[in-house]
Design a protein around this motif. Structure first.
Motif: not given
Length: 191
Positions: A95-100, A53, A164, A32-34
């Motif tokens: 860290q995920a910046i967007t959903d990945c 993502g 993004k 998930k994002k973040n």
């Protein structure tokens, strides 16, 4: 899955049978994002192929500020090589910046395939060579290019980052302040 993994592992020395065996060792995973993919102090026990993502690696500087050290875009490896291959705790957070959506391969599976398949070993050597070249280029650009030029290079080479990623992540990656990045972006639009 196969399209993403095939594009990553495409190499003349990897046979179709070996490519299938490599793909079979990957497992789908989402973030998930973040969400953190790897936290500082943990040893990386896998790497990921990003299907969709955007993710980033970052550290905290001496002042406690986040500094983005790397962006990971679609069809790229999300990896902290020093932690994974030297089996040491990571200095970086990932860290995920967007959903990945990603494809994970465990270290032990990678090692087994790497030592069993000469084509996979050659792919790995080639990948590392390209990464070493890219890191050297980035180091030189930080010294020899203006911030505006570095921004335009990033815009050209990886536009999805500009589209993004939050500006503060881009600014820290470029080694400038948010205010400077806003000015550079404004100037780029006017040209």
């Amino acid at each position: 899955m196969l399209k993403t993994l095939h594009s990553i592992y495409s190499h003349p020395f990897i046979s179709e049978a070996d490519l299938q065996a490599i793909c079979d060792k990957h497992e789908k995973q989402s973030f998930k994002k973040n969400e953190f993919i790897l936290k500082k102090g943990k040893i990386a026990n896998e790497y990921y192929i990003l299907e969709s993502g955007l993710a980033r690696a970052f550290v905290y500087n001496l002042g406690g500020n986040e500094i983005t050290t790397e962006f990971f875009c679609e069809k790229e490896l999300v990896i902290v090589p020093t932690s994974l291959f030297q089996r040491i705790p990571s200095i970086e957070n990932v860290q995920a910046i967007t959903d990945c959506a990603a494809w994970k391969i465990d270290f032990d599976d990678f090692q087994e395939l790497f030592h069993r398949m000469p084509g996979f070993m050659e792919w790995g050597r080639s990948w590392f060579s390209l990464q070493l070249f890219a890191q050297k280029q980035r180091s030189l650009e930080m010294i020899t290019e203006t911030a505006g030029h570095r921004y335009l290079n990033l815009l050209e080479s990886k536009p999805q980052i500009i589209q993004k990623a939050p500006l503060k992540y881009i600014a820290s990656y470029l080694g400038i302040t948010d205010t400077s990045l806003s000015r550079i972006r404004k100037d780029a639009v006017l040209k």
